[in-house]
Design a protein around this motif. Structure first.
Motif, PDB file in Angstrom:
ATOM      1  N   VAL A 143       0.663  -1.251  -0.059  1.00 21.91           N
ATOM      2  CA  VAL A 143       0.069  -0.106  -0.027  1.00 21.91           C
ATOM      3  C   VAL A 143       0.941   1.156  -0.131  1.00 21.91           C
ATOM      4  O   VAL A 143       1.631   1.220   1.012  1.00 21.91           O
ATOM      5  CB  VAL A 143      -0.867  -0.003   1.302  1.00 21.91           C
ATOM      6  N   VAL A 144       0.648   1.962  -1.089  1.00 19.62           N
ATOM      7  CA  VAL A 144       1.325   3.340  -1.148  1.00 19.62           C
ATOM      8  C   VAL A 144       0.564   4.498  -0.791  1.00 19.62           C
ATOM      9  O   VAL A 144      -0.573   4.642  -1.339  1.00 19.62           O
ATOM     10  CB  VAL A 144       2.039   3.571  -2.539  1.00 19.62           C
ATOM     11  N   THR A 145       1.082   5.029   0.360  1.00 22.95           N
ATOM     12  CA  THR A 145       0.085   6.137   0.951  1.00 22.95           C
ATOM     13  C   THR A 145       0.274   7.721   0.230  1.00 22.95           C
ATOM     14  O   THR A 145       1.253   7.706  -0.705  1.00 22.95           O
ATOM     15  CB  THR A 145       0.607   6.636   2.163  1.00 22.95           C
ATOM     16  N   ARG A 194       7.399   5.931  -6.135  1.00 19.77           N
ATOM     17  CA  ARG A 194       7.168   5.383  -4.950  1.00 19.77           C
ATOM     18  C   ARG A 194       6.386   4.064  -5.228  1.00 19.77           C
ATOM     19  O   ARG A 194       6.713   3.046  -4.332  1.00 19.77           O
ATOM     20  CB  ARG A 194       6.155   6.396  -4.228  1.00 19.77           C
ATOM     21  N   THR A 195       5.627   3.749  -6.288  1.00 22.56           N
ATOM     22  CA  THR A 195       5.051   2.455  -6.419  1.00 22.56           C
ATOM     23  C   THR A 195       6.005   1.632  -6.963  1.00 22.56           C
ATOM     24  O   THR A 195       5.748   0.332  -6.301  1.00 22.56           O
ATOM     25  CB  THR A 195       4.071   2.888  -7.483  1.00 22.56           C
ATOM     26  N   ASP A 196       6.820   1.848  -7.654  1.00 27.14           N
ATOM     27  CA  ASP A 196       7.857   0.828  -8.183  1.00 27.14           C
ATOM     28  C   ASP A 196       8.694   0.536  -6.985  1.00 27.14           C
ATOM     29  O   ASP A 196       9.249  -0.739  -6.794  1.00 27.14           O
ATOM     30  CB  ASP A 196       8.949   1.649  -9.304  1.00 27.14           C
ATOM     31  N   ASP A 231       9.225  -3.124  -5.469  1.00 30.72           N
ATOM     32  CA  ASP A 231      10.615  -3.667  -5.207  1.00 30.72           C
ATOM     33  C   ASP A 231      10.583  -4.233  -3.689  1.00 30.72           C
ATOM     34  O   ASP A 231      11.278  -5.408  -3.259  1.00 30.72           O
ATOM     35  CB  ASP A 231      11.794  -2.743  -5.588  1.00 30.72           C
ATOM     36  N   SER A 232      10.228  -3.542  -2.895  1.00 29.21           N
ATOM     37  CA  SER A 232      10.513  -3.745  -1.378  1.00 29.21           C
ATOM     38  C   SER A 232       9.680  -5.076  -1.042  1.00 29.21           C
ATOM     39  O   SER A 232       9.969  -5.758  -0.302  1.00 29.21           O
ATOM     40  CB  SER A 232       9.839  -2.682  -0.574  1.00 29.21           C
ATOM     41  N   ALA A 233       8.311  -5.177  -1.858  1.00 31.90           N
ATOM     42  CA  ALA A 233       7.613  -6.181  -1.411  1.00 31.90           C
ATOM     43  C   ALA A 233       8.299  -7.589  -2.186  1.00 31.90           C
ATOM     44  O   ALA A 233       8.191  -8.748  -1.585  1.00 31.90           O
ATOM     45  CB  ALA A 233       6.349  -6.231  -2.290  1.00 31.90           C
ATOM     46  N   THR A 234       8.882  -7.556  -3.029  1.00 34.41           N
ATOM     47  CA  THR A 234       9.560  -8.643  -3.741  1.00 34.41           C
ATOM     48  C   THR A 234      10.742  -9.053  -2.912  1.00 34.41           C
ATOM     49  O   THR A 234      11.106 -10.186  -2.582  1.00 34.41           O
ATOM     50  CB  THR A 234      10.335  -8.292  -5.081  1.00 34.41           C
ATOM     51  N   GLU A 235      11.638  -8.100  -2.384  1.00 36.44           N
ATOM     52  CA  GLU A 235      12.697  -8.343  -1.356  1.00 36.44           C
ATOM     53  C   GLU A 235      11.933  -9.133  -0.262  1.00 36.44           C
ATOM     54  O   GLU A 235      12.676  -9.823   0.398  1.00 36.44           O
ATOM     55  CB  GLU A 235      13.346  -7.042  -1.019  1.00 36.44           C
ATOM     56  N   VAL A 263      -1.097  -1.180  -4.430  1.00 41.52           N
ATOM     57  CA  VAL A 263      -2.235  -0.178  -4.680  1.00 41.52           C
ATOM     58  C   VAL A 263      -1.859   0.987  -3.840  1.00 41.52           C
ATOM     59  O   VAL A 263      -1.035   1.189  -3.138  1.00 41.52           O
ATOM     60  CB  VAL A 263      -3.689  -0.714  -4.167  1.00 41.52           C
ATOM     61  N   GLU A 264      -2.429   2.087  -4.343  1.00 37.80           N
ATOM     62  CA  GLU A 264      -2.234   3.511  -3.839  1.00 37.80           C
ATOM     63  C   GLU A 264      -3.521   3.988  -3.147  1.00 37.80           C
ATOM     64  O   GLU A 264      -4.785   3.821  -3.300  1.00 37.80           O
ATOM     65  CB  GLU A 264      -2.000   4.579  -4.645  1.00 37.80           C
TER      66      GLU A 264
END
Length: 150
Positions: free
Chosen positions: A40-42, A60-62, A66-70, A89-90
């Motif tokens: 979730v991107v604020t 920020r979405t990218d 990337d953080s979720a993949t890590e 999602v934002e």
């Protein structure tokens, strides 16, 4: 799988420490369930928007993806990749997570609640001051069972 075991589990991530524990818990506790890691991107106009405030939404979405993949790669279970999908999602997490869980047909939500105890960082004070955290908002607003790890 018993009738009470969920088929689809949602694990929302907000870029906070220890969210890998929520993902690992979901994978271990519900070994037959499909798991969605929802980043979730604020939005930039949200009060108390977290970090990267001056970056464009796409960047920020990218970064969140990337953080979720890590995060997924950090989980020791070798079969996790075929059971987990990543969605981004934002929106404001307290609104987005309950709506997403309901609309997409999830049976259970697992999230890290990062309480106000030691190691919770400066947001613990903010949460105590405001009287609630995102996990409490999700629990209140969703019709699905929610497991909050502290």
């Amino acid at each position: 799988m018993a009738d009470s075991d969920p088929d689809h589990v949602l694990v929302p991530t907000l870029g906070r420490p220890r969210e890998d524990e929520a993902l690992a818990y979901a994978l271990e506790t519900f070994p037959d369930a499909d798991v969605t890691l929802l980043t979730v991107v604020t939005p930039l106009d949200a009060p108390l928007s977290e970090g990267s405030v001056l970056e464009r939404s796409e960047v920020r979405t990218d970064q969140a993806r990337d953080s979720a993949t890590e995060l997924l790669e950090s989980v020791p279970e070798s079969t996790a990749a075929d059971r987990v999908r990543i969605e981004t999602v934002e929106g404001r997490p307290g609104n987005v997570v309950p709506r997403y869980a309901s609309e997409e047909g999830f049976d259970h939500v697992v999230m890290y609640g990062s309480g106000s105890g030691p190691g919770s960082g400066s947001t613990g004070f903010v949460r105590r001051f405001l009287g609630r955290g995102i996990a409490a908002t999700v629990v209140e607003r969703t019709t699905r069972p929610v497991t909050v790890l502290e």
